[in-house]
Design a protein around this motif. Structure first.
Motif, PDB file in Angstrom:
ATOM      1  N   PHE A 711      31.398 -81.539  60.029  1.00 47.46           N
ATOM      2  CA  PHE A 711      32.625 -82.353  60.077  1.00 47.46           C
ATOM      3  C   PHE A 711      32.233 -83.818  60.805  1.00 47.46           C
ATOM      4  CE2 PHE A 711      35.297 -78.549  60.589  1.00 47.46           C
ATOM      5  CZ  PHE A 711      35.203 -78.118  59.143  1.00 47.46           C
ATOM      6  N   GLN A 712      32.566 -84.831  60.088  1.00 51.60           N
ATOM      7  CA  GLN A 712      32.118 -86.230  60.525  1.00 51.60           C
ATOM      8  C   GLN A 712      33.429 -87.224  60.414  1.00 51.60           C
ATOM      9  OE1 GLN A 712      28.383 -88.082  59.381  1.00 51.60           O
ATOM     10  NE2 GLN A 712      29.649 -90.083  58.970  1.00 51.60           N
ATOM     11  N   THR A 713      33.855 -87.614  61.411  1.00 48.98           N
ATOM     12  CA  THR A 713      34.893 -88.530  61.814  1.00 48.98           C
ATOM     13  C   THR A 713      34.447 -89.777  62.563  1.00 48.98           C
ATOM     14  OG1 THR A 713      35.843 -87.518  63.818  1.00 48.98           O
ATOM     15  CG2 THR A 713      36.576 -86.679  61.705  1.00 48.98           C
ATOM     16  N   GLN A 714      35.334 -90.847  62.581  1.00 45.23           N
ATOM     17  CA  GLN A 714      34.870 -92.133  63.042  1.00 45.23           C
ATOM     18  C   GLN A 714      35.488 -91.976  64.388  1.00 45.23           C
ATOM     19  OE1 GLN A 714      32.568 -93.831  61.772  1.00 45.23           O
ATOM     20  NE2 GLN A 714      32.748 -92.255  60.061  1.00 45.23           N
ATOM     21  N   THR A 715      35.245 -92.886  65.650  1.00 48.53           N
ATOM     22  CA  THR A 715      35.787 -93.121  66.901  1.00 48.53           C
ATOM     23  C   THR A 715      36.594 -94.243  67.029  1.00 48.53           C
ATOM     24  OG1 THR A 715      33.721 -93.937  67.533  1.00 48.53           O
ATOM     25  CG2 THR A 715      33.928 -91.360  67.573  1.00 48.53           C
ATOM     26  N   ASN A 716      36.594 -95.342  66.204  1.00 49.33           N
ATOM     27  CA  ASN A 716      37.183 -96.619  66.437  1.00 49.33           C
ATOM     28  C   ASN A 716      38.763 -96.473  66.589  1.00 49.33           C
ATOM     29  OD1 ASN A 716      34.644 -97.675  66.725  1.00 49.33           O
ATOM     30  ND2 ASN A 716      34.794 -98.232  64.724  1.00 49.33           N
ATOM     31  N   SER A 717      39.212 -95.606  65.846  1.00 49.19           N
ATOM     32  CA  SER A 717      40.625 -95.574  65.745  1.00 49.19           C
ATOM     33  C   SER A 717      41.663 -94.687  66.662  1.00 49.19           C
ATOM     34  CB  SER A 717      41.105 -95.721  64.293  1.00 49.19           C
ATOM     35  OG  SER A 717      40.488 -94.237  63.838  1.00 49.19           O
ATOM     36  N   GLY A 718      40.868 -93.842  67.374  1.00 44.91           N
ATOM     37  CA  GLY A 718      41.454 -93.047  68.469  1.00 44.91           C
ATOM     38  C   GLY A 718      41.577 -91.617  67.792  1.00 44.91           C
ATOM     39  N   ASN A 719      42.214 -90.727  68.593  1.00 46.19           N
ATOM     40  CA  ASN A 719      42.204 -89.407  68.249  1.00 46.19           C
ATOM     41  C   ASN A 719      43.044 -88.857  67.195  1.00 46.19           C
ATOM     42  OD1 ASN A 719      44.778 -88.775  69.185  1.00 46.19           O
ATOM     43  ND2 ASN A 719      44.087 -88.250  71.326  1.00 46.19           N
ATOM     44  N   GLY A 720      43.803 -89.732  66.337  1.00 47.84           N
ATOM     45  CA  GLY A 720      44.483 -89.466  65.144  1.00 47.84           C
ATOM     46  C   GLY A 720      43.579 -89.462  63.945  1.00 47.84           C
ATOM     47  N   ASN A 721      42.527 -89.854  64.109  1.00 48.34           N
ATOM     48  CA  ASN A 721      41.134 -89.932  63.081  1.00 48.34           C
ATOM     49  C   ASN A 721      40.465 -88.541  63.210  1.00 48.34           C
ATOM     50  OD1 ASN A 721      38.120 -91.424  62.506  1.00 48.34           O
ATOM     51  ND2 ASN A 721      39.608 -91.028  61.048  1.00 48.34           N
ATOM     52  N   LYS A 722      40.672 -87.515  62.493  1.00 46.84           N
ATOM     53  CA  LYS A 722      40.404 -86.517  62.886  1.00 46.84           C
ATOM     54  C   LYS A 722      40.218 -85.347  61.704  1.00 46.84           C
ATOM     55  CE  LYS A 722      44.853 -85.389  64.546  1.00 46.84           C
ATOM     56  NZ  LYS A 722      45.670 -84.893  65.861  1.00 46.84           N
ATOM     57  N   VAL A 723      39.453 -84.023  61.955  1.00 47.65           N
ATOM     58  CA  VAL A 723      39.601 -83.072  61.163  1.00 47.65           C
ATOM     59  C   VAL A 723      40.354 -82.028  61.907  1.00 47.65           C
ATOM     60  CG1 VAL A 723      38.108 -81.241  60.137  1.00 47.65           C
ATOM     61  CG2 VAL A 723      37.319 -83.389  59.874  1.00 47.65           C
ATOM     62  N   LEU A 724      41.553 -81.460  60.933  1.00 49.91           N
ATOM     63  CA  LEU A 724      42.436 -80.319  61.630  1.00 49.91           C
ATOM     64  C   LEU A 724      42.005 -78.935  60.610  1.00 49.91           C
ATOM     65  CD1 LEU A 724      44.129 -83.222  60.943  1.00 49.91           C
ATOM     66  CD2 LEU A 724      45.907 -81.730  62.444  1.00 49.91           C
ATOM     67  N   ASN A 742      28.169 -78.443  62.487  1.00 49.29           N
ATOM     68  CA  ASN A 742      27.878 -79.835  63.408  1.00 49.29           C
ATOM     69  C   ASN A 742      29.208 -80.552  63.091  1.00 49.29           C
ATOM     70  OD1 ASN A 742      24.810 -79.847  63.460  1.00 49.29           O
ATOM     71  ND2 ASN A 742      25.269 -79.174  61.191  1.00 49.29           N
ATOM     72  N   SER A 743      29.797 -80.851  64.288  1.00 50.22           N
ATOM     73  CA  SER A 743      31.064 -81.739  64.504  1.00 50.22           C
ATOM     74  C   SER A 743      30.899 -82.994  65.272  1.00 50.22           C
ATOM     75  CB  SER A 743      32.253 -80.799  64.658  1.00 50.22           C
ATOM     76  OG  SER A 743      33.502 -81.709  64.498  1.00 50.22           O
ATOM     77  N   SER A 744      31.199 -84.246  64.589  1.00 50.18           N
ATOM     78  CA  SER A 744      31.276 -85.556  65.490  1.00 50.18           C
ATOM     79  C   SER A 744      32.591 -85.994  65.347  1.00 50.18           C
ATOM     80  CB  SER A 744      30.132 -86.474  65.090  1.00 50.18           C
ATOM     81  OG  SER A 744      30.228 -86.781  63.732  1.00 50.18           O
ATOM     82  N   GLY A 745      32.918 -86.681  66.383  1.00 55.39           N
ATOM     83  CA  GLY A 745      34.447 -87.160  66.343  1.00 55.39           C
ATOM     84  C   GLY A 745      35.529 -86.221  66.781  1.00 55.39           C
TER      85      GLY A 745
END
Length: 998
Positions: A711-724, A742-745
């Motif tokens: 799972f790979q998400t970004q970090t610039n836009s807060g925790n609304g940018n995520k994998v649920l 492996n999970s980032s973000g």
């Protein structure tokens, strides 16, 4: 020997690496009345240069410690040399030189020439080499120049003082000039020349005007020259035949050079120019190629005094073996008492063998190579035996071109051809169908050749075809990759693409009625077409409704549905659409309608959703090597995918990082039935505010992944940018992980859902959560390590509901920070290893494993590798939690050291593990401290069963008194290893308080 590559120049082409200008080094010690093997080298000693960096020395230096004396000098016509070339050992640093320049390397004797002083004395140079890059046809320049010359023995006269060039007027000698090309053009392709001491002083092996032609091989003009990969041998031999004359023989042999494999010149120089030889030199007309393009196999210089030559016998054993085989090497005869040394190239093999007067054997375990023998007789004379033993290998089968296409569809009555390209010795072919050998006859021909022809195909010819290639001598085999043939009943024209374009455009297609003869299409293919093939490299766009049947999309081909319905018809074949390339939903409003038809993604096949709408994944058979991919979901609303759940994929990739997922775009994968990804499951969410992906969407739904979950998400836009993990407050959800997670973000379990993240692999697995506040709702995630599984942390874990270990959990220098419950069940192992986990000091220290747990349940084995040395009395806080229960069945190692034991009395109450002496450890009940004042000292004491407790103190003014705060107390160093402590009394000290603490 030293090899050196001179600067490059134009207008000359010849054999690579002949530009190496080499001169053999002789030492005074070998100039005797006996024969001597002066140089026996390959020039490279396991490297391409010998030595690696050329060196200058007037008297010679053995820089590479190979037993040969070398020195070097460089002429570059505009290049530069080291500032002090006359200083022995100085590096030769040569800059690039203008066109037409040349270079050379010289080797001098050690202040003493080799003299052919007696009649019958011989000097012989043997040089064996293999060109690795073909020379250019038609080169008539004299590129190969080898000289043996006599220089004055005063070393300073070897170079001129002004430009460090050879004093060419001071020497005389003999040289061979030869054209180096694949065609020996010119009348003087192989010439023997000599020179006296000319007036010119600045060219060494220079223009032919300074060298007089003695003889030439008249048959060489225009004949065959050098061939790539062929071994050639140059021999230059000088024999004193009487008091005044010198016989000179020069030859080049190998391959088909000169038309018959030999160029040769024999000449008697009467009277001889010289019988004294001090220097060997070689120079090309230009730089001809990289050193790596030329493989030197032998460079040998031999001096033999008259009357001392060992009797010559033939080297025996030349043969060809199967791969890995060995052969015997021997000598046809021998002199009693003489010593015979076997060589492979320039390297001695084994120990010398003493002659018996009869044939000799050097053994029977020799592998491929060229072997020669050098003899030393009882007089100490040295000479080479005749010929060589060449051991070679039969080639094992190797297939370079596999049958194509790998999946073919033909109509009844047509012709299908499969071919392979292979190499081997004694090669044989055998085509097979479904593993059974084929024979010629009926509609089969070429069954035992490299090309199989199947004519007049029937439905029964469908199957898997491969070719068995064998070496009939060694019985070794190689099998081609399979080619699958499907024969269909033809009900209409066959279509195949001939270019990229629109589906409805006629120029995109050609048609056939028999699969053999093809014509320009008069209509676009549709469901009436019996067979449609999209060929490799073509992309066909669908922009209107179309219905197809028996569609094959080859590897590297793409069908992109841009608009309209792309409908698969359920025909008579088992597979209605077979995809080895890409089937894509493009940027328009296209739809793929499978219905009751069969869609198969073969190895290499890919489905790609590339449309700005909620994904719709078709129902298909996903073979190993296939991929289901979502690359775009460019919508600002919640997008509920369809078709994903309940299928078995090979690789599944959701990656919109390049496709443009926008802010607040939420994709719900909508997995409502148990789903399998046999290899890797990957989600990458674009860096857009509140863009997210939700996975599970029904109670009791499990996603099983055979290998990695990423799972790979970004970090610039807060925790609304995520994998649920879940889409709602659901129960019974799970993701089973066969290898690594492996999970980032940001990772969110979502609401009241209870999702089990279960490691169930059989090898070592990895849990890697990038360190940041990535877990949003920790209560929704439960981790479990199955029995038989082994998981190691690749980062810290911060936040979850319950972490249950039934297998092996290795902390691996990381820690679990927060959680509701840690459950270590019976039979499990917790491994706390590495300096980050165990920082042992006196008194209480933390294992850094866990903190802030609600509950911890002990069980299984606690493994603590890499422990430091203990003395007893140390104690360690393992688990910080509100409540603890259970017990470890074992601690490894069983004891913390000699004479020490683990004290686990406080594990449940305080989470503390202690090191104690003897068999039990310190008592856990509080006790009073005794005191005794004597001689200005205060002696504090406590019972021996409280050894290991810590003496603590605080010092305050009388008006403050005793402070109850924990941080007001300080440990007294060394108090854990004794049962009494002596403290000096100071009237100036304020009030001092003491206590014992476990």
């Amino acid at each position: 020997m030293i090899s050196h590559t001179p600067p490059k120049s134009r207008n000359f082409t010849a054999l690579p690496k002949i530009e190496l200008l080499c001169l053999a080094a002789l030492t005074a010690s070998v100039v005797t009345s006996l024969a001597a093997d002066i140089v026996n080298d390959t020039w490279k000693d396991a490297t391409w240069n010998d030595p690696v960096q050329p060196r200058y020395s007037e008297t010679g230096t053995d820089l590479d410690a190979d037993g040969n004396i070398e020195s070097s000098w460089m002429l570059s016509n505009g290049g530069s040399m080291a500032a002090n070339p006359f200083s022995p050992g100085n590096s030769m640093l040569v800059t690039p030189v203008p066109s037409g320049s040349c270079g050379m390397t010289t080797y001098f004797t050690s202040n003493s020439a080799v003299n052919l002083s007696g009649v019958g004395d011989k000097l012989k140079i043997t040089w064996s080499f293999i060109p690795r890059v073909p020379a250019t046809n038609g080169n008539s320049s004299q590129n190969f120049r080898v000289a043996v010359v006599d220089w004055p023995e005063s070393v300073l006269s070897r170079m001129t003082a002004t430009n460090q060039q050879p004093g060419s007027a001071t020497y005389a000698g003999y040289a061979v000039f030869m054209n180096m090309a694949t065609n020996l053009a010119g009348s003087g392709a192989f010439q023997l020349k000599n020179r006296t001491a000319p007036a010119t002083t600045n060219d060494f092996l220079g223009t032919s005007g300074n060298w007089a032609t003695l003889a030439a091989d008249a048959t060489a003009s225009g004949t065959k020259g050098y061939e790539d990969g062929t071994n050639y041998t140059f021999v230059f031999q000088f024999t004193r035949i009487n008091s005044t004359d010198l016989e000179i023989v020069a030859s080049m042999t190998g391959g088909t050079i000169g038309g018959d494999g030999e160029l040769k010149v024999t000449y008697t120089n009467a009277p001889a120019q010289t019988f004294s030889f001090d220097t060997f030199g070689m120079r090309p007309s230009s730089a001809i190629g990289a050193a790596e393009a030329f493989s030197n196999t032998l460079f040998r210089v031999e001096y033999t005094a008259s009357g001392c030559v060992p009797v010559s016998f033939n080297v025996t054993g030349t043969t060809t073996n199967c791969s890995g085989g060995t052969s015997a090497i021997g000598l046809s005869g021998s002199e009693s008492g003489a010593s015979y040394q076997l060589y492979q190239g320039a390297s001695p093999v084994g120990s010398p063998v003493t002659g018996t007067g009869s044939a000799l054997s050097f053994g029977s375990s020799f592998s491929a190579g060229t072997y020669t023998v050098v003899a030393s007789n009882l007089s100490g004379c040295i000479g080479s035996m005749a010929g060589s033993a060449v051991l070679s290998e039969y080639l094992n089968p190797s297939i370079s071109v596999q049958p194509s296409p790998t999946d073919a569809t033909n109509g009844v009555g047509t012709v299908r051809t499969f071919s392979v390209t292979a190499t081997s010795s004694a090669i044989a072919y055998q085509w097979r169908k479904n593993g059974t050998n084929l024979s010629n006859g009926g509609n089969i021909s070429g069954a035992k050749t490299n090309t199989l022809v199947l004519s007049g195909l029937t439905l029964g010819d469908s199957g898997s075809y491969d070719c068995l290639v064998s070496n009939t001598i060694c019985q070794t085999e190689a099998v081609s990759s399979p080619a699958n043939l499907t024969v269909i009943q033809v009900f209409g024209p066959l279509f195949r693409s001939i270019a990229s374009g629109d589906w409805a455009t006629l120029s995109t297609w050609e048609l056939s009625t028999n699969g053999t003869t093809w014509f320009p299409a008069t209509e676009a293919p549709s469901t009436l077409s019996s067979n449609i093939t999209l060929q490799t490299g073509h992309t066909v766009n669908v922009n209107a409704d179309v219905t197809v049947d028996q569609l094959t999309i080859q590897s590297g081909a793409t069908v992109s549905v841009q608009a309209g319905n792309f409908t698969l018809n359920n025909g008579i074949e088992a597979v209605d659409c077979d995809v080895s390339g890409t089937l894509e939903v493009g940027a328009g409003a296209g739809v793929i309608d499978v219905g009751a038809a069969t869609l198969r993604f073969s190895s290499g096949g890919q489905f790609n959703w590339n449309r700005a709408a909620a994904p719709a994944v078709p129902t298909a058979t996903w073979q190993d090597g296939s991929t289901c991919r979502i690359t775009q979901i460019n919508t600002g609303s919640s997008a509920l995918a369809t078709g994903i759940g309940g299928q078995s994929y090979y690789d599944f990739i959701y990656d919109t990082t390049a496709g443009g997922q926008v802010a607040s775009a939420r994709c719900r994968m909508n997995i409502t039935n148990n789903t399998t990804v046999r290899r890797d499951f990957t989600i990458k969410v674009a860096d857009a505010t509140s863009a997210s992906v939700t996975i599970l969407n029904a109670a009791n739904t499990v996603l099983t992944v055979g290998r990695d979950v990423t799972f790979q998400t970004q970090t610039n836009s807060g925790n609304g940018n995520k994998v649920l993990l879940a889409n709602a407050s659901l129960t019974g959800l799970g993701i089973k992980i066969g290898r690594n997670f492996n999970s980032s973000g940001y990772l969110d379990g979502f609401g009241g859902a209870s999702t089990l993240l279960e490691f169930n692999g059989t090898g070592t697995q990895s849990l890697d959560l990038t360190p940041q506040p990535f877990i949003i709702t920790s209560s929704a995630m439960n981790w479990v390590v199955d029995s038989g599984s082994s998981v190691q942390l690749a980062n810290n874990i911060d936040g979850f509901s319950t972490f249950t270990n039934n297998g092996t959990l290795s902390l691996n220098n990381y820690k679990i920070v927060r959680g509701s419950a840690l459950v270590l069940n019976s039979g499990s192992t917790l491994v706390g290893s590495g300096t980050n986990q165990l920082t042992f000091t006196n008194y209480v220290s933390s294992l850094n494993v866990t903190s802030s747990f609600d509950t911890v349940t002990y069980g299984g084995t606690l493994s603590l590798p890499g422990l430091p040395a203990f003395v007893g009395g140390e104690s360690f806080l393992l688990f910080q939690a509100a409540a603890r229960s259970g017990s470890f069945s074992a601690i490894s190692p069983a004891t913390p050291g000699a004479g020490l034991v683990w004290n686990t009395n406080l594990l449940v109450s305080d989470g503390i593990l202690s090191v104690a002496t003897g068999g039990g450890g310190p008592a856990t009940n509080p006790t009073n401290i005794t005191s005794l004042v004597s001689g200005g000292n205060l002696t504090l004491g406590w019972p021996s069963d409280h050894l290991g407790w810590t003496l603590q103190t605080q010092t305050n003014n009388r008006n403050v008194g005793l402070v109850a705060a924990t941080n007001a107390w300080f440990d007294v160093p060394g108090s854990t290893t004794v049962t009494n402590f002596v403290i000096p009394i100071s009237p100036a000290q304020p009030t001092v308080f003491f206590r014992l603490k476990l």
